[in-house]
Design a protein around this motif. Structure first.
Motif: not given
Ligand code: ADP
Ligand code: MG
Lengths: 261, 293
Positions: A58, A88, A91-92, A96, A114-115, A117-119, A165-166, A169, B179-185, B188, B191-192
């Protein structure tokens, strides 16, 4: 006893992958196929590069400065290390879970959301959070306390929360880096059961230093070993029963039988 | 004779003596500091308590001590604090975020890092003179409240950057990784995942930095030129005075009453400072993140 080697679709194809941390070569010319809806275990003595290899899938190694990667990992017909690919996006799709449970200091609900929201997910968050918590077998334990802080959960529950959490998404592949090494035996069994259920829908790669665990949960096992210069190599990879009963290489047999560790 | 424990071990009693001497020394230090602070407080309170009246707070300065008050200086201080906060918070927190989360680790960033710590130790009068030449003369902001706020911002920026960096640094790496592993840049993730956890620490840093600025007299001597102000500043370009300057002005007058008035002013300044510091402590305790273990 016959060992059938089912042919599954390949999810991730690793081709001649080498990883350098600065001048130090941590992995050399790894090639392997990770099959869809299978659990692949990465085993080997500590320091042989299991986590390094896992983080390649990833592109988490990109976060360390001075890391250099050669070779390819083909996912969905694309080399994830090609210039055009933003890590990015990878990773979505490839989630992991880490060695030590690492929930955010937020509520249980917000951790799972959380994820999403990020996505930039738009839609029913409650539904998605519930689905992910059910999938990670945590829903019954937390449904009445979704607004409690995640740190109020036990270690095992925190780790399943990290799974949720993983999963929230909707990734394709899940990478687990020694997910039970910080947990007690009962919490470990729960995670292992979960892995068995999840492989119906996901491709799973798990790093473990516990060989019984690899034997219990995985379909395929890859054995890594660092030779001269501490550089990690893939010794062999095969069906898990085969690796644990009649390994091809002598090094594998020595490791499996505990002759060194 | 053959016991393993030597009851009369002389080395043991010597070690105990050394330990005792050390503790006594530390206690003495605490005592000296405490007595110094107490005698200061007691003296100020004895001298000034009679003078803490509505007049002191709501009146403008005057030649007659019984009519003189701090109003212009109090508003000047609060006004300047507000402006200083507006300038420092975005710049200081932004710089801290950049240095911690974005800047590559190379000779330039370590140079900046070392110098931020050094700047935090520069005497405040130096900032006053710097502000005087840059803001008052060169940028022609005159002796305005804006010039004062910019000068104060220079003074407290290094401190704020240091404390904000500490707060950001204390966010576990594992949160960033998650947070990175969830696809954050990167933004993000900052900030989050980073800022919410670092927030109480940053807030504490802001309050402590501002409370330092409230008490500073030296740079304001340079900027305000100890002018006698009998109005409340309205625009940022107005002239102004601040509480430490007003107090300094009163202390330096010959009449005894003004000394009482100054003590009264010090009491008010102390109340302001102590309440800001307690807010900082309360916020820190309230938002303190429970540890992961
Ligand atoms: N970020 C890094 N920078 C430099 N060296 C690293 C880094 N991560 C791991 N290594 C080194 O790479 C080798 C493999 O580490 P790792 O993948 O963590 O092994 P394992 O997970 O099998 O124990 C070790 O020698 C380790 O010291
Ligand atoms: Mg590891």
């Amino acid at each position: 006893m016959t060992i059938e080697n089912k042919i599954n679709k390949v999810s991730l194809k690793v081709k001649d992958l080498s990883v350098y941390y600065g001048a130090f070569k941590a992995l050399e010319e790894i090639s392997m196929d990770i099959e869809e809806n299978q659990v692949t275990a990465l085993i080997g003595p500590s320091g042989c590069g299991k986590s390094t290899l896992l983080r390649c899938f990833n592109r988490m190694n990109d976060l360390f400065p001075n890391t250099k990667i050669e070779g390819q990992i083909i996912y969905d017909d694309i080399d994830i290390y090609s210039q055009a690919i933003d890590p990015v996006l990878i990773r979505s799709k490839i989630g992991m879970v880490f060695q030590k449970p690492n929930p955010f200091p937020k509520s249980i609900y917000d951790n799972v959301a959380f994820g999403l929201k990020i996505n930039g997910f738009v839609g029913n968050y409650d539904e998605e959070v519930e689905r992910a918590l059910i999938q990670s077998a945590l829903w019954e334990e937390v449904k009445d306390r979704l607004n409690d802080n995640a740190f109020s959960l036990s270690g095992g529950q925190q780790q399943r929360l990290c799974m949720a959490r993983a999963l929230a998404i909707r990734p394709d592949v899940i990478l687990l880096d020694e997910p039970t090494s910080a947990l007690d035996p009962i919490a470990t069994v729960k995670i292992e059961d979960l892995i068995n259920v999840l492989k119906k829908d996901y491709t799973i790669i798990i790093v473990t230093h516990n060989m019984q665990q690899a034997a219990r949960v995985s379909d395929k096992t890859a054995f890594l070993l660092s030779g001269e210069n501490r550089c990690g190599k893939l010794i062999e990879m095969d069906a898990t029963e085969k690796i644990f009963t009649t390994p091809f290489k002598k090094e594998t047999e020595d490791y499996i039988t505990g002759r060194f560790s | 004779m053959s016991t393993k424990i030597d009851i009369n071990s002389s080395s043991l009693s010597r070690r105990k003596l050394i330990g005792f001497l050390f503790i006594s020394f530390c206690l003495l230090g605490v005592l000296v500091a405490f007595m110094g602070l107490m005698s200061l407080l007691v003296q100020v309170i004895i001298q000034g308590y009679e003078w803490v009246t509505p007049n002191l707070i709501f009146n403008y300065p005057s030649r007659h001590p019984e009519q003189a008050g701090l109003w212009a200086a109090l508003i000047g201080t609060l006004y300047m604090m507000g402006l200083t906060a507006l300038i420092t918070v975005p710049v200081g927190v932004g710089a801290a975020i950049y240095l911690e989360e974005y800047a590559p680790k190379n000779w330039f960033t370590s140079f900046v890092e070392i110098n931020t710590s050094n700047l935090a130790g520069v005497p405040s009068i130096v900032y006053g003179l710097l502000g005087l030449s840059i803001f008052v003369y060169f940028l022609k902001l005159e002796r305005s409240i804006l010039a004062g706020s910019l000068t104060m911002s220079l003074l407290i920026l290094p401190v704020l950057i240091l404390t904000s960096r500490e707060a950001i640094k204390s966010v576990p790496k594992a949160h960033r990784e998650a947070a990175f592993a969830l696809g954050g840049d990167r933004w993000q993730v900052v900030r989050m995942a980073v800022l919410p956890t670092a927030f109480p620490g940053i807030l504490t840093g802001i309050i402590l930095a501002l409370s330092r600025a409230i008490g500073e007299a030296a740079p304001m001597v340079a900027i305000t030129a100890l002018v006698y102000i009998t109005f409340v500043p309205v625009t940022p370009m107005d002239r102004f005075t601040v509480m430490p300057i007003q107090i300094f002005n009163w202390v330096s007058r010959p009449q005894d009453e003004f000394r009482g008035l100054a003590a009264g002013g010090i009491i008010i300044l102390l109340i302001l400072l102590l309440s800001m510091n307690s807010i900082a402590v309360i916020l820190r305790n309230k938002y303190q993140v429970r540890s992961e273990e």
